[in-house]
Design an enzyme around this catalytic site. Structure first.
Site, PDB file in Angstrom:
ATOM      1  N   ASP A  75    -125.151  33.195-109.182  1.00 47.27           N
ATOM      2  CA  ASP A  75    -124.225  32.139-108.765  1.00 47.27           C
ATOM      3  C   ASP A  75    -125.024  30.899-108.376  1.00 47.27           C
ATOM      4  O   ASP A  75    -125.891  30.959-107.493  1.00 47.27           O
ATOM      5  CB  ASP A  75    -123.420  32.573-107.534  1.00 47.27           C
ATOM      6  CG  ASP A  75    -122.234  33.464-107.868  1.00 47.27           C
ATOM      7  OD1 ASP A  75    -122.067  33.855-109.031  1.00 47.27           O
ATOM      8  OD2 ASP A  75    -121.471  33.769-106.926  1.00 47.27           O
ATOM      9  N   HIS A 100    -120.918  26.598-108.182  1.00 48.75           N
ATOM     10  CA  HIS A 100    -119.825  27.572-108.334  1.00 48.75           C
ATOM     11  C   HIS A 100    -118.745  27.358-107.276  1.00 48.75           C
ATOM     12  O   HIS A 100    -117.583  27.663-107.513  1.00 48.75           O
ATOM     13  CB  HIS A 100    -120.407  28.982-108.237  1.00 48.75           C
ATOM     14  CG  HIS A 100    -119.419  30.095-108.337  1.00 48.75           C
ATOM     15  ND1 HIS A 100    -118.375  30.092-109.239  1.00 48.75           N
ATOM     16  CD2 HIS A 100    -119.310  31.266-107.655  1.00 48.75           C
ATOM     17  CE1 HIS A 100    -117.679  31.218-109.107  1.00 48.75           C
ATOM     18  NE2 HIS A 100    -118.213  31.934-108.146  1.00 48.75           N
TER      19      HIS A 100
END
Ligand code: MN
Length: 258
Positions: A75, A79
């Protein structure tokens, strides 16, 4: 001998052990399921183009597609809304030296075996530090739960009120990010947050606090039981997707044998 010569010799001899922390990308591997009013993450798909046949007599290849957040994946800060304006917040913008670094493992497997909603709290972190020392700055922190050993419906563990899986509290994330200044946080579950992480303030505190501070996430990790609490080095380079918010990747660790 130079550091790199020494490392290469030790990897070849097994004195430095390489540990694969990655699940196989497979159409059956679960992806996160959001409430139905939201857009959904796509599973991994593979379509054969040819396999040494009339479509291509001497070669085999496949087209693949998936969500950026499918399988063992990274991630990036972009994000989450808290990280939308963080500099170098997309996967293609992260400097490569940020993708190799020290890692510590907090073993929560015993608690998670008894409680599907086991929380990583500041007390758990402080108890770990009393044994292993203060978490070093700019270090990856992985939460071991042995959740990666689950299969099928047990992995997402969906109940009537949503998924139930372990994760960190907001206070734990603030300690790791604001006081320890870690590089990133990783889990064996489908997200860096607990299954019921929407009920914290802020909701999904791992995502909110990590990415707002420019830190990274890893999820769907495997084999954390093969890592020492301290002393390993993590290698986690996402694909260089333009403006990508995350990416499937091969995650591995180097562990020096005693
Ligand atoms: Mn993700």
């Amino acid at each position: 001998m130079s550091v790199l010569d020494d490392l290469a010799v030790k990897i070849a001899s097994g004195a430095v052990r390489m540990v694969d922390l990655t699940h196989t990308l497979d159409p059956d591997f679960p992806v996160i399921i959001l409430p139905p009013e939201f857009g959904q993450c796509a599973r991994f798909r593979m379509e054969e183009i040819s396999a040494y046949d009339h479509r291509g007599p001497a070669w085999k290849w496949n087209n693949i597609s998936m969500c950026e957040h499918t399988g063992t994946h990274f991630d990036a800060p972009s994000h989450w809304i808290s990280g939308r304006d963080v500099p170098n917040g997309a996967v293609d913008e992260i400097a490569v030296e940020r993708l190799v670094g020290p890692v510590v493992v907090i073993d929560c497997s015993e608690g998670a075996s008894k409680d599907d909603d086991f929380e990583l709290t500041p007390e758990v972190i402080e108890a770990w530090e009393a044994e292993h020392g203060t978490i070093p700055e700019d270090c990856w922190v992985l939460m071991r739960t042995d959740w990666s050993k689950r299969r099928g419906a047990e992995y997402l563990n969906m109940q009537d009120d949503g998924p139930h899986s372990p994760g960190p509290t907001p206070e734990a994330m603030r300690l790791l990010v604001e006081e320890r200044n870690i590089r990133g946080f990783g889990t064996e579950t489908v997200g860096t947050d607990a299954g019921q992480g929407m009920h914290y303030t802020p909701p999904y505190p791992a995502h909110y606090i990590l990415h707002g501070a420019g830190k990274y996430g890893l999820q769907c990790l495997a084999n954390l039981d093969l890592l020492p609490a301290t002393g390993a080095v993590l290698i986690a380079p996402p694909l260089k997707i333009k403006n990508g918010t995350g990416s499937p990747l091969r995650v591995m660790a180097m562990v020096e044998e005693a």
